[in-house]
Scaffold this motif. Sequence first.
Motif, PDB file in Angstrom:
ATOM      1  N   SER A 203      53.257  66.447  26.726  1.00 25.54           N
ATOM      2  CA  SER A 203      54.176  66.288  25.592  1.00 25.54           C
ATOM      3  C   SER A 203      53.443  65.879  24.327  1.00 25.54           C
ATOM      4  O   SER A 203      53.921  66.150  23.219  1.00 25.54           O
ATOM      5  N   PHE A 204      52.279  65.230  24.448  1.00 30.88           N
ATOM      6  CA  PHE A 204      51.514  64.842  23.268  1.00 30.88           C
ATOM      7  C   PHE A 204      51.066  66.052  22.450  1.00 30.88           C
ATOM      8  O   PHE A 204      50.798  65.921  21.254  1.00 30.88           O
ATOM      9  N   GLN A 205      50.970  67.216  23.065  1.00 31.96           N
ATOM     10  CA  GLN A 205      50.599  68.429  22.355  1.00 31.96           C
ATOM     11  C   GLN A 205      51.816  69.137  21.766  1.00 31.96           C
ATOM     12  O   GLN A 205      51.671  70.139  21.055  1.00 31.96           O
ATOM     13  N   HIS A 206      53.012  68.627  22.059  1.00 31.76           N
ATOM     14  CA  HIS A 206      54.251  69.202  21.535  1.00 31.76           C
ATOM     15  C   HIS A 206      55.144  68.066  21.046  1.00 31.76           C
ATOM     16  O   HIS A 206      56.236  67.837  21.572  1.00 31.76           O
ATOM     17  N   PRO A 207      54.688  67.308  20.027  1.00 30.17           N
ATOM     18  CA  PRO A 207      55.396  66.090  19.612  1.00 30.17           C
ATOM     19  C   PRO A 207      56.693  66.402  18.872  1.00 30.17           C
ATOM     20  O   PRO A 207      56.938  67.539  18.447  1.00 30.17           O
TER      21      PRO A 207
ATOM     22  N   GLY B  71      53.197  56.980  26.997  1.00 31.58           N
ATOM     23  CA  GLY B  71      54.346  57.727  26.519  1.00 31.58           C
ATOM     24  C   GLY B  71      54.167  59.223  26.643  1.00 31.58           C
ATOM     25  O   GLY B  71      55.011  59.990  26.183  1.00 31.58           O
ATOM     26  N   ASN B  72      53.089  59.671  27.275  1.00 31.24           N
ATOM     27  CA  ASN B  72      52.776  61.088  27.425  1.00 31.24           C
ATOM     28  C   ASN B  72      53.346  61.598  28.745  1.00 31.24           C
ATOM     29  O   ASN B  72      53.113  61.004  29.809  1.00 31.24           O
ATOM     30  N   LEU B  73      54.108  62.675  28.668  1.00 31.92           N
ATOM     31  CA  LEU B  73      54.615  63.341  29.860  1.00 31.92           C
ATOM     32  C   LEU B  73      53.683  64.498  30.170  1.00 31.92           C
ATOM     33  O   LEU B  73      53.538  65.414  29.356  1.00 31.92           O
ATOM     34  N   VAL B  74      53.029  64.453  31.350  1.00 37.98           N
ATOM     35  CA  VAL B  74      52.021  65.466  31.686  1.00 37.98           C
ATOM     36  C   VAL B  74      52.478  66.270  32.899  1.00 37.98           C
ATOM     37  O   VAL B  74      53.119  65.734  33.818  1.00 37.98           O
TER      38      VAL B  74
ATOM     39  N   LYS C  63      47.831  74.193  15.067  1.00 36.83           N
ATOM     40  CA  LYS C  63      48.016  72.822  14.599  1.00 36.83           C
ATOM     41  C   LYS C  63      49.012  72.099  15.502  1.00 36.83           C
ATOM     42  O   LYS C  63      49.926  72.705  16.038  1.00 36.83           O
ATOM     43  N   VAL C  64      48.782  70.794  15.641  1.00 33.67           N
ATOM     44  CA  VAL C  64      49.778  69.911  16.241  1.00 33.67           C
ATOM     45  C   VAL C  64      50.502  69.236  15.093  1.00 33.67           C
ATOM     46  O   VAL C  64      49.926  68.440  14.362  1.00 33.67           O
ATOM     47  N   LYS C  65      51.772  69.583  14.913  1.00 35.89           N
ATOM     48  CA  LYS C  65      52.541  69.080  13.775  1.00 35.89           C
ATOM     49  C   LYS C  65      53.744  68.287  14.268  1.00 35.89           C
ATOM     50  O   LYS C  65      54.328  68.599  15.305  1.00 35.89           O
ATOM     51  N   PHE C  66      54.067  67.266  13.513  1.00 40.89           N
ATOM     52  CA  PHE C  66      55.233  66.439  13.779  1.00 40.89           C
ATOM     53  C   PHE C  66      56.343  66.849  12.814  1.00 40.89           C
ATOM     54  O   PHE C  66      56.081  67.085  11.637  1.00 40.89           O
ATOM     55  N   SER C  67      57.547  66.937  13.295  1.00 40.20           N
ATOM     56  CA  SER C  67      58.663  67.375  12.453  1.00 40.20           C
ATOM     57  C   SER C  67      59.789  66.355  12.504  1.00 40.20           C
ATOM     58  O   SER C  67      60.070  65.768  13.552  1.00 40.20           O
ATOM     59  N   SER C  68      60.424  66.153  11.370  1.00 40.09           N
ATOM     60  CA  SER C  68      61.500  65.173  11.274  1.00 40.09           C
ATOM     61  C   SER C  68      62.757  65.660  11.977  1.00 40.09           C
ATOM     62  O   SER C  68      62.917  66.854  12.237  1.00 40.09           O
ATOM     63  N   TRP C  69      63.642  64.726  12.282  1.00 37.81           N
ATOM     64  CA  TRP C  69      64.965  65.077  12.764  1.00 37.81           C
ATOM     65  C   TRP C  69      65.761  65.630  11.595  1.00 37.81           C
ATOM     66  O   TRP C  69      65.520  65.302  10.430  1.00 37.81           O
ATOM     67  N   LYS C  70      66.751  66.450  11.892  1.00 36.54           N
ATOM     68  CA  LYS C  70      67.621  66.956  10.837  1.00 36.54           C
ATOM     69  C   LYS C  70      68.490  65.854  10.270  1.00 36.54           C
ATOM     70  O   LYS C  70      68.772  65.816   9.074  1.00 36.54           O
ATOM     71  N   SER C  71      68.901  64.920  11.116  1.00 42.68           N
ATOM     72  CA  SER C  71      69.675  63.752  10.687  1.00 42.68           C
ATOM     73  C   SER C  71      69.574  62.718  11.797  1.00 42.68           C
ATOM     74  O   SER C  71      69.143  63.040  12.918  1.00 42.68           O
ATOM     75  N   PRO C  72      69.971  61.471  11.558  1.00 44.71           N
ATOM     76  CA  PRO C  72      69.922  60.468  12.633  1.00 44.71           C
ATOM     77  C   PRO C  72      70.772  60.824  13.841  1.00 44.71           C
ATOM     78  O   PRO C  72      70.565  60.288  14.920  1.00 44.71           O
ATOM     79  N   SER C  73      71.722  61.748  13.658  1.00 50.62           N
ATOM     80  CA  SER C  73      72.584  62.175  14.766  1.00 50.62           C
ATOM     81  C   SER C  73      72.165  63.521  15.332  1.00 50.62           C
ATOM     82  O   SER C  73      72.763  63.976  16.309  1.00 50.62           O
TER      83      SER C  73
END
Length: 821
Positions: A139-143, A123-126, A162-172
């Motif tokens: 892309s794994f370094q910019h999740p 699933g990594n785009l390089v 840091k490599v941080k994961f962030s939530s979507w603002k909403s499902p849409s």
Amino acid sequence: MSILLVLLCCFCLDSGSATDTITSFQPVRDSDYIISNGSAFKLGFFSPVNSSNRYLGIWYDKKSILPTQWVANREKPLKDSSGVLTISEDGNLVILDGQKGILWSSNVTNSVANSSAQLLDSGNLVLRESTTGTIVWESFQHPSNTLLQRMKFGANVRTGEKVKFSSWKSPSDPSIGSFSFGIQLQSFIQIFIWKDSRPFWRSGPWNSRTFIGLPEMYSIYHDGVSLTEDQDGTYSFSFSYVKDSLFHYVITTEGDIRILWNAVKSECDVYGMCGAFGSCNSRSSPICSCLLGFEPKNTKEWNRGNWTSGCVRRTLLSQCAIVNSSIEAIKMDGFLKLKTMKVPDFADSLPAYESFGGLSSTNNEDYCRQQCLENCSCIAYAYDSGTGCMSWTTSLIDIQKFSSGGVDLYIRVAYSELDKVGDVKKVVTISVIIGAIFISICTFLLWRWMAKQKARKKKAMEILSSNRGEAQQNFDKDNLAQVEVQELPQFNVEKLAKATNNFHLSNKVGQGGFGPVYRGTLSDGQEVAVKRLSKASGQGLQEFMNEVVVISKLQHRNLVQLLGCCVEGEEKMLVYEYMPNKSLDAFLFDPHKEILLDWRKRLYIIEGIGRGLLYLHRDSRLRIIHRDLKASNILLDKELNPKISDFGMAKIFRSNEDQANTNRVVGTYGYMSPEYAMEGRFSEKSDVFSFGVLLLEILSGRRNSSFYHNEESLSLLGFAWKLWNASNIVALIDPIIYEPCFEMEILRCIHVGLLCVQEFAKDRPIVSVVISMLKSEIVDLPQPKQPAFIARQIALDTKSSQQRQRKCSDNNVSITMIQGR
């Protein structure tokens, strides 16, 4: 010739749609996509649910129902389908709109013109340099919001990156939401979830195998989690599940970490999980079992949890039950009934019989049974009103047991297997009868024991009621007149004497106005604190009864728990949960222990005390004023969680009361509000004053009474007020907890503390407002007015100094205990 070229071009275009590589000559347009080499992931443009915006994303190829795992242009969506992903002239990956404007770029400074991008099966785009194959961006370094298997997320202890994961603002809306998670590198490595850059959740420290704040996490072998440290100072976590490559973690828009995998509801939903003639039940362990009359084909593999080989019959079926009309079969094959089943695959439909069309389902099942018996190849049948008769002549595969629903499945077995089932029924019947007799005997013995306990408890309550009447004669309109004594677990003297080694001095952990406190261990191993009424106590019966009435009706994580009491003859004892870390003052004012209370721990203690006080004032069934809130009455458990204790001075308010008067002033000077100490008036604001003093003590690390005979100031309150007026309130902060990054939080708490100790009760906030101020839910705080006891402290100090020379105060001022309970 031209037709051949057209066909060749079509073939090339069709083949190109399945490539996993992007170059400047092979871009990805909105209608195109690329697929990883193993067909695990797909990259292309998509629109979220209930949205017309277009984004470039990566998702599972074969499980499109799962959400998108990575989004490139999260903050800059396309408004139409003109988007193109390509390699720019400088070698970067870029997304262009219809006007060739760049909406998103990989922003690699050291890229080269002849770069190419590839979508891997992970699933990594390089992004690679075509000449050397070196990866310059991935892309794994910019999740986005998803942690995939073998994806590393971490932080660099040297650079702070840091490599941080962030939530979507909403499902849409996949733009960056309020929540993110990643590694926090401090003294220990932890995983944090942040909400708007403020800590929202943490895992607890990593101890090389697990996060100790996650008790459900057993080991790296169980959860597949591992930690690596690179030479450049980067610590990275990753996880891997060989069994299921679709397993991944997602941070939701609500800040939760959820586990998603291949969208199969349970393992039993996997086709043929238990092999031929095997049945799967997700609520059983193991989940697979052979059908009645069958046994595992390969016992060793079956016991190891590999059920794919399935099961075989223990006893072969006979030939046709009736060879001809003149020969009667003595022992016929029969059917075993399995309820609420998912029927096997490859079912045949039995021919309809019109004469059965209007009959009940029972008669229709009889018809199905007869048809199956007459067919020598039929090995199972089932009936459903919607589908009619179903039968099977080949191996039964993909059978599942449901908790409800499904249909009844009838399995054909040899006559001898039916006998075994009958024998099993006999064994079960006999076992049930024996079990019923055993349970009856146990019930009778339990009834006898409970009767004795009830008689002993009744006798103890009679003594309590007698003492209650005696206590009420001493003070009218007190707590005992407003509530009934709640029945508590009763301990006898022998049990508590055994638990405390006959109240040996080595088990004594404290001494108060009530009497001594002993540490004990009950027969079940539970540690308790036993508070024993001293015959020479200046407090005694009133405080004992008051504490029984008040705290027996309270249940809160920040209040000490009363486990029971003992009333036998002249002995009166209270049994509490044991607090191994003693009281707050044992840490706060000890130069060797105060370093254990950093700012975060002190803030946690402050908030815990506030929650406990709010429960007493507003959230409990009774409105209770503690009247003796101080550092020595805040006990700490083994995790340093604060618990308010000592309710011997507490008062219960009626629902229509806001304040009350008393002729009997009790408590501790320095924590008493002025209206209570001088006029005997108390209310919720009295406890707020005590909380304010305690708050300033926690923030400064100094006792309120430590300023006596100090020329600089008469009390901690006076000292704080002097620094506030001089705009030098930072000087009040305990150097142990001071850090520039925490300064604003600490100063806000000091501000709240000064608001709590204002001289007039009407100026002080209530506890719920205090908690909102501490949490910054109320942003703008009013300016505090002069605290109490600034001008009058000298007289009070003289009086309290004289009283401290006595062993017991005339007005029952409580004595700080030597050790915690």
